[in-house]
Design a protein around this motif. Structure first.
Motif, PDB file in Angstrom:
ATOM      1  N   VAL A  54       0.815  -1.221   0.000  1.00 14.27           N
ATOM      2  CA  VAL A  54       0.000   0.000   0.000  1.00 14.27           C
ATOM      3  C   VAL A  54       0.850   1.273   0.000  1.00 14.27           C
ATOM      4  CG1 VAL A  54      -1.951  -1.122   1.133  1.00 14.27           C
ATOM      5  CG2 VAL A  54      -0.224   0.021   2.521  1.00 14.27           C
ATOM      6  N   LEU A  55       2.146   1.111  -0.255  1.00 10.19           N
ATOM      7  CA  LEU A  55       3.031   2.262  -0.146  1.00 10.19           C
ATOM      8  C   LEU A  55       2.653   3.380  -1.118  1.00 10.19           C
ATOM      9  CD1 LEU A  55       5.328   2.876   1.725  1.00 10.19           C
ATOM     10  CD2 LEU A  55       6.922   2.069   0.006  1.00 10.19           C
ATOM     11  N   ASP A  56       2.241   3.000  -2.331  1.00  6.24           N
ATOM     12  CA  ASP A  56       1.878   4.052  -3.293  1.00  6.24           C
ATOM     13  C   ASP A  56       0.609   4.773  -2.860  1.00  6.24           C
ATOM     14  OD1 ASP A  56       0.519   1.684  -3.861  1.00  6.24           O
ATOM     15  OD2 ASP A  56       0.298   2.172  -5.974  1.00  6.24           O
ATOM     16  N   ASP A  58      -2.894   8.412   9.564  1.00  8.42           N
ATOM     17  CA  ASP A  58      -4.194   8.077  10.154  1.00  8.42           C
ATOM     18  C   ASP A  58      -4.902   6.995   9.345  1.00  8.42           C
ATOM     19  OD1 ASP A  58      -3.838   9.861  12.146  1.00  8.42           O
ATOM     20  OD2 ASP A  58      -5.240  11.359  11.379  1.00  8.42           O
ATOM     21  N   THR A  59      -4.709   7.054   8.020  1.00  7.70           N
ATOM     22  CA  THR A  59      -5.345   6.070   7.156  1.00  7.70           C
ATOM     23  C   THR A  59      -4.650   4.711   7.265  1.00  7.70           C
ATOM     24  OG1 THR A  59      -5.739   7.896   5.620  1.00  7.70           O
ATOM     25  CG2 THR A  59      -6.180   5.686   4.811  1.00  7.70           C
ATOM     26  N   PHE A  60      -3.331   4.742   7.321  1.00  8.64           N
ATOM     27  CA  PHE A  60      -2.555   3.496   7.393  1.00  8.64           C
ATOM     28  C   PHE A  60      -1.603   3.533   8.586  1.00  8.64           C
ATOM     29  CE2 PHE A  60      -3.217   4.336   2.781  1.00  8.64           C
ATOM     30  CZ  PHE A  60      -4.001   3.234   2.471  1.00  8.64           C
ATOM     31  N   PRO A  61      -2.155   3.515   9.783  1.00  8.47           N
ATOM     32  CA  PRO A  61      -1.291   3.651  10.967  1.00  8.47           C
ATOM     33  C   PRO A  61      -0.224   2.565  11.058  1.00  8.47           C
ATOM     34  CG  PRO A  61      -3.536   3.034  11.601  1.00  8.47           C
ATOM     35  CD  PRO A  61      -3.572   3.388  10.145  1.00  8.47           C
ATOM     36  N   ALA A  62      -0.584   1.362  10.658  1.00 10.67           N
ATOM     37  CA  ALA A  62       0.383   0.260  10.775  1.00 10.67           C
ATOM     38  C   ALA A  62       1.551   0.435   9.815  1.00 10.67           C
ATOM     39  CB  ALA A  62      -0.309  -1.080  10.532  1.00 10.67           C
ATOM     40  N   VAL A  63       1.283   1.098   8.691  1.00  6.50           N
ATOM     41  CA  VAL A  63       2.351   1.369   7.731  1.00  6.50           C
ATOM     42  C   VAL A  63       3.256   2.475   8.260  1.00  6.50           C
ATOM     43  CG1 VAL A  63       2.866   2.141   5.388  1.00  6.50           C
ATOM     44  CG2 VAL A  63       0.954   0.585   5.795  1.00  6.50           C
ATOM     45  N   ALA A  64       2.642   3.503   8.841  1.00  5.72           N
ATOM     46  CA  ALA A  64       3.427   4.584   9.422  1.00  5.72           C
ATOM     47  C   ALA A  64       4.358   4.044  10.501  1.00  5.72           C
ATOM     48  CB  ALA A  64       2.507   5.657   9.999  1.00  5.72           C
ATOM     49  N   VAL A  65       3.839   3.153  11.324  1.00  3.50           N
ATOM     50  CA  VAL A  65       4.664   2.532  12.368  1.00  3.50           C
ATOM     51  C   VAL A  65       5.817   1.759  11.743  1.00  3.50           C
ATOM     52  CG1 VAL A  65       4.702   0.735  14.153  1.00  3.50           C
ATOM     53  CG2 VAL A  65       2.833   2.393  14.091  1.00  3.50           C
ATOM     54  N   HIS A  66       5.499   1.038  10.694  1.00  2.46           N
ATOM     55  CA  HIS A  66       6.534   0.235  10.055  1.00  2.46           C
ATOM     56  C   HIS A  66       7.632   1.114   9.460  1.00  2.46           C
ATOM     57  CE1 HIS A  66       8.422  -3.207   8.311  1.00  2.46           C
ATOM     58  NE2 HIS A  66       8.493  -2.570   7.159  1.00  2.46           N
ATOM     59  N   LEU A  67       7.234   2.204   8.822  1.00  2.00           N
ATOM     60  CA  LEU A  67       8.227   3.086   8.197  1.00  2.00           C
ATOM     61  C   LEU A  67       9.168   3.685   9.236  1.00  2.00           C
ATOM     62  CD1 LEU A  67       6.050   4.916   5.525  1.00  2.00           C
ATOM     63  CD2 LEU A  67       7.723   3.109   5.151  1.00  2.00           C
ATOM     64  N   GLU A  68       8.654   3.872  10.441  1.00  2.00           N
ATOM     65  CA  GLU A  68       9.501   4.374  11.521  1.00  2.00           C
ATOM     66  C   GLU A  68      10.607   3.391  11.872  1.00  2.00           C
ATOM     67  OE1 GLU A  68       9.469   7.292  13.314  1.00  2.00           O
ATOM     68  OE2 GLU A  68       8.096   7.938  11.727  1.00  2.00           O
ATOM     69  N   SER A  69      10.271   2.108  11.736  1.00  2.00           N
ATOM     70  CA  SER A  69      11.198   1.104  12.267  1.00  2.00           C
ATOM     71  C   SER A  69      11.970   0.349  11.189  1.00  2.00           C
ATOM     72  CB  SER A  69      10.432   0.112  13.148  1.00  2.00           C
ATOM     73  OG  SER A  69       9.484  -0.573  12.358  1.00  2.00           O
ATOM     74  N   CYS A  70      11.656   0.582   9.924  1.00  2.28           N
ATOM     75  CA  CYS A  70      12.300  -0.196   8.865  1.00  2.28           C
ATOM     76  C   CYS A  70      12.970   0.730   7.847  1.00  2.28           C
ATOM     77  CB  CYS A  70      11.275  -1.087   8.171  1.00  2.28           C
ATOM     78  SG  CYS A  70      11.998  -2.102   6.872  1.00  2.28           S
ATOM     79  N   PRO A  71      14.282   0.852   7.904  1.00  2.19           N
ATOM     80  CA  PRO A  71      15.003   1.751   6.992  1.00  2.19           C
ATOM     81  C   PRO A  71      14.823   1.383   5.527  1.00  2.19           C
ATOM     82  CG  PRO A  71      16.467   0.917   8.725  1.00  2.19           C
ATOM     83  CD  PRO A  71      15.179   0.166   8.851  1.00  2.19           C
ATOM     84  N   ASP A  72      14.695   0.094   5.235  1.00  6.34           N
ATOM     85  CA  ASP A  72      14.527  -0.321   3.837  1.00  6.34           C
ATOM     86  C   ASP A  72      13.238   0.213   3.243  1.00  6.34           C
ATOM     87  OD1 ASP A  72      16.879  -1.647   3.936  1.00  6.34           O
ATOM     88  OD2 ASP A  72      16.000  -3.651   4.107  1.00  6.34           O
ATOM     89  N   CYS A  73      12.145   0.030   3.974  1.00  7.84           N
ATOM     90  CA  CYS A  73      10.858   0.495   3.478  1.00  7.84           C
ATOM     91  C   CYS A  73      10.803   2.017   3.474  1.00  7.84           C
ATOM     92  CB  CYS A  73       9.724  -0.076   4.325  1.00  7.84           C
ATOM     93  SG  CYS A  73       9.498  -1.846   4.036  1.00  7.84           S
ATOM     94  N   GLU A 110      13.215   3.945   2.838  1.00  4.21           N
ATOM     95  CA  GLU A 110      13.929   4.367   1.640  1.00  4.21           C
ATOM     96  C   GLU A 110      13.018   4.272   0.414  1.00  4.21           C
ATOM     97  OE1 GLU A 110      17.868   2.610  -0.216  1.00  4.21           O
ATOM     98  OE2 GLU A 110      18.142   3.213   1.864  1.00  4.21           O
ATOM     99  N   ASP A 111      12.293   3.171   0.318  1.00  6.55           N
ATOM    100  CA  ASP A 111      11.330   3.011  -0.777  1.00  6.55           C
ATOM    101  C   ASP A 111      10.280   4.108  -0.736  1.00  6.55           C
ATOM    102  OD1 ASP A 111      12.608   0.816  -1.643  1.00  6.55           O
ATOM    103  OD2 ASP A 111      10.940  -0.574  -1.369  1.00  6.55           O
ATOM    104  N   TYR A 112       9.804   4.367   0.455  1.00  2.00           N
ATOM    105  CA  TYR A 112       8.780   5.381   0.650  1.00  2.00           C
ATOM    106  C   TYR A 112       9.289   6.751   0.210  1.00  2.00           C
ATOM    107  CZ  TYR A 112       6.632   8.997   3.592  1.00  2.00           C
ATOM    108  OH  TYR A 112       6.086  10.148   4.052  1.00  2.00           O
ATOM    109  N   GLU A 113      10.497   7.084   0.619  1.00  2.00           N
ATOM    110  CA  GLU A 113      11.033   8.389   0.256  1.00  2.00           C
ATOM    111  C   GLU A 113      11.289   8.488  -1.242  1.00  2.00           C
ATOM    112  OE1 GLU A 113      14.208   8.887   3.040  1.00  2.00           O
ATOM    113  OE2 GLU A 113      12.831   9.512   4.623  1.00  2.00           O
ATOM    114  N   GLY A 114      11.727   7.371  -1.832  1.00  2.00           N
ATOM    115  CA  GLY A 114      11.927   7.338  -3.275  1.00  2.00           C
ATOM    116  C   GLY A 114      10.618   7.552  -4.025  1.00  2.00           C
ATOM    117  N   LEU A 115       9.579   6.856  -3.580  1.00  2.00           N
ATOM    118  CA  LEU A 115       8.256   7.007  -4.199  1.00  2.00           C
ATOM    119  C   LEU A 115       7.763   8.438  -4.086  1.00  2.00           C
ATOM    120  CD1 LEU A 115       5.977   3.997  -3.194  1.00  2.00           C
ATOM    121  CD2 LEU A 115       6.448   4.822  -5.485  1.00  2.00           C
TER     122      LEU A 115
END
Ligand code: ZN
Length: 81
Positions: free
Chosen positions: A27-29, A43-58, A60-65
């Motif tokens: 759901v990153l896009d 707020d829409t994807f709280p679990a993703v926000a939490v994950h991005l805090e703790s996972c440098p790989d994701c 990086e993908d998020y920032e690239g997107l």
């Protein structure tokens, strides 16, 4: 119970839960799109926000997107890797 429904429960339902790499990338896009439209993606994807805090790989993908989406206008589609 439908698997898809479970996935959305997992992604949308539990603040504080970590979505994990696979589900976050799924759901990153959408997450980036929400942000670009001025909504609170965390707020829409709280679990993703939490994950991005703790996972440098994701993260990086998020920032690239996000960069790509910004430079292409607001539609992060048709991205080739
Ligand atoms: Zn990850």
């Amino acid at each position: 119970m439908s698997g898809l429904n479970q996935l959305f429960q997992h992604l949308l339902g539990r603040r504080g839960a970590d979505a994990g790499c696979d589900d976050s990338l799924e759901v990153l896009d959408l997450f980036v799109e929400e942000e670009l439209e001025g909504r609170r993606a965390a707020d829409t994807f709280p679990a993703v926000a939490v994950h991005l805090e703790s996972c440098p790989d994701c993260r990086e993908d998020y920032e690239g997107l996000r960069e790509l989406a910004r430079s292409n206008g607001s539609a992060p589609r048709g991205i080739s890797r």
